[in-house]
Design an enzyme around this catalytic site. Structure first.
Site, PDB file in Angstrom:
ATOM      1  NE  ARG A 148      -2.427  -4.155   7.430  1.00  0.00           N
ATOM      2  CZ  ARG A 148      -1.627  -2.954   7.974  1.00  0.00           C
ATOM      3  NH1 ARG A 148      -2.090  -1.787   8.072  1.00  0.00           N
ATOM      4  NH2 ARG A 148      -0.352  -3.383   8.601  1.00  0.00           N
ATOM      5  CE  LYS A 171      -3.313  -6.340  10.218  1.00  0.00           C
ATOM      6  NZ  LYS A 171      -2.410  -7.387  10.268  1.00  0.00           N
ATOM      7  CG  HIS A 240      -2.765 -10.494   1.235  1.00  0.00           C
ATOM      8  ND1 HIS A 240      -1.813  -9.510   2.269  1.00  0.00           N
ATOM      9  CD2 HIS A 240      -1.650 -11.381   1.262  1.00  0.00           C
ATOM     10  CE1 HIS A 240      -0.777 -10.028   2.550  1.00  0.00           C
ATOM     11  NE2 HIS A 240      -0.610 -11.268   1.924  1.00  0.00           N
ATOM     12  NE  ARG A 243      -0.774  -5.014   3.459  1.00  0.00           N
ATOM     13  CZ  ARG A 243      -0.270  -3.671   3.943  1.00  0.00           C
ATOM     14  NH1 ARG A 243      -0.540  -2.612   3.484  1.00  0.00           N
ATOM     15  NH2 ARG A 243       0.394  -3.720   5.053  1.00  0.00           N
ATOM     16  CG  HIS A 266       4.471  -3.700   7.838  1.00  0.00           C
ATOM     17  ND1 HIS A 266       5.502  -4.410   7.080  1.00  0.00           N
ATOM     18  CD2 HIS A 266       3.291  -4.012   7.371  1.00  0.00           C
ATOM     19  CE1 HIS A 266       4.816  -5.078   5.954  1.00  0.00           C
ATOM     20  NE2 HIS A 266       3.393  -5.057   6.371  1.00  0.00           N
ATOM     21  CE1 TYR A 275      10.443  -0.877   9.478  1.00  0.00           C
ATOM     22  CE2 TYR A 275      12.215   0.344   8.103  1.00  0.00           C
ATOM     23  CZ  TYR A 275      11.492  -0.785   8.751  1.00  0.00           C
ATOM     24  OH  TYR A 275      11.921  -1.946   8.576  1.00  0.00           O
TER      25      TYR A 275
END
Length: 298
Positions: A148, A171, A240, A243, A266, A275
Site C-alpha cells: 500500500r 492497516k 494502488h 498493488r 487483508h 488465512y
C-alpha cells in the site's frame, strides 16, 4: 458527536473496543465517529435495544436523500453491521438487524491493472541520478511486495531483514513478513549505497525526499506518475495500481487466492481467521513460482 444521551455510553464503549481490542488507527476511529454522528441524527430511538431493521433502512434512506454515493451508503451500512454485531455480543440485541438490509449496488469496477509487458516497460529504465535510483527502488519494491502507499512511505531501514524479507506494518497495525524479489532487492541495494546523500543523522526512513526527510504520500504518487510518462505508458500510474497489478499477476499464475490475500495483508477479523494457517514457506513458494520479476534463488 451529537447523539441521544442514552445512546452515547455504548458508543463510547464501542470506540474504546475498536481502539484497544481491534487496534484500529486513530483515523479509522475518527471515521467511525463521523459515521455514527450522522446515524444518530437520523435515529429516533432512546436505547440501542430498540434498534430494528426498519431503523437501519431509515438510516440508509436518509443517506440517499442526502445525495451520498452508493459506496458511502455501503460504508455506513458496514459501520452499522459491525456495531450491531458488537451489541449482540453484549446481549443488548438478540440479533443483528443490519444484516437483513442489503447494501446498494456500487457498479464500480476494480482499477485496471498493468499487464506484465506494461509492468516491464515501466520498470526497465536505466538512470543513475540520485532520485531515479530511489524511484526505481520504490517502484520495484511496491510491485514486488504489493505494498500500500502508506506501507511504502512508512518503511524504515530496519524494515528490510537480513534474509531479504520485508517487515511491513499494515492497516490496524497488523505486521506481516513478505518475500522480496531479486530485482527489487538489487534496486534497494543500489539505493542504499547512495541514500546517505539525502540522509541526515539517525534518520530511520528508508526512502527520503530531496528535502532530506521521509518522502510523503503525495511525492511518491507524483514521482510514479512522472515515470509513467517517461516510459511512455498511456495511463495513470499510482501505488494502488501497482498493488492491484501485483495481486492480479500472482493470482493469474498461481490460482492461490488465499495466498494472495495473505500477501496483501487483508487482515480484518473475518479474513484473518481463514488465512492464518498459511505459513511463510507456502507463501514464498507461491511468490517464487508466480511473480514475473521474482526469480528468487531456489
Amino acid at each position: 458527536m451529537i447523539a441521544q444521551p442514552s445512546l452515547q455510553p455504548l458508543l463510547d464503549k464501542y470506540f474504546d473496543y475498536l481502539k484497544y481490542e481491534r487496534n484500529l488507527a486513530a483515523k479509522s476511529i475518527e471515521n467511525y465517529q463521523r459515521q455514527f454522528a450522522s446515524i444518530c441524527q437520523t435515529l429516533s430511538i432512546s436505547t440501542w435495544s430498540a434498534l430494528s431493521v426498519e431503523h437501519v433502512r431509515q438510516v440508509l434512506n436518509h443517506a440517499r436523500r442526502q445525495g451520498l454515493s452508493p459506496r458511502s451508503i455501503a460504508l455506513r451500512l458496514s459501520a452499522l453491521r459491525g456495531y450491531c454485531a458488537y451489541l449482540v455480543e453484549l446481549e443488548v440485541l438478540s440479533s443483528n438487524p443490519a444484516k437483513a438490509v442489503q447494501a446498494p449496488k456500487q457498479g464500480k469496477p476494480l482499477p485496471k491493472q498493468l499487464n506484465v509487458d506494461e509492468m516491464h516497460q515501466l520498470l526497465d529504465f536505466d538512470d543513475d541520478t540520485l532520485l531515479a535510483i530511489r524511484d526505481k527502488a520504490m517502484l520495484e519494491l511496491t510491485y514486488s511486495c504489493g505494498l500500500r502507499l502508506a506501507e511504502l512511505a512508512d518503511l524504515n531501514l530496519n524494515s528490510l531483514q537480513d534474509d531479504g524479507q520485508l517487515r511491513v506494518m499494515g492497516k490496524g497495525s497488523k505486521e506481516r513478513l513478505l518475500p522480496v524479489g531479486k530485482k527489487a532487492l538489487t534496486c534497494v541495494g543500489q539505493w542504499l549505497k547512495v541514500r546517505g546523500e539525502l540522509a541526515d543523522g539517525n534518520e530511520p526512513a528508508l526512502f527520503l525526499s530531496k528535502h532530506r526527510r521521509r518522502i510523503s504520500h503525495r511525492q511518491i504518487a507524483k514521482r510514479m506518475q512522472l515515470w509513467a510518462k517517461q516510459q511512455h505508458l498511456d495511463q495513470d500510474i499510482n501505488p494502488h495500481k501497482l498493488r492491484h497489478s501485483f495481486a492480479t499477476h500472482i493470482l493469474e499464475s498461481s490460482g492461490d487466492l488465499r495466498g494472495v490475500q495473505e500477501l496483501l495483508g487483508h487482515a480484518n477479523l473475518s479474513t484473518t481467521q481463514v488465512y492464518t494457517h498459511l505459513n511463510f514457506q507456502h507463501l514464498a513458494s507461491v511468490y517464487d513460482t508466480a511473480h514475473p520479476r521474482a526469480k528468487r534463488r531456489k
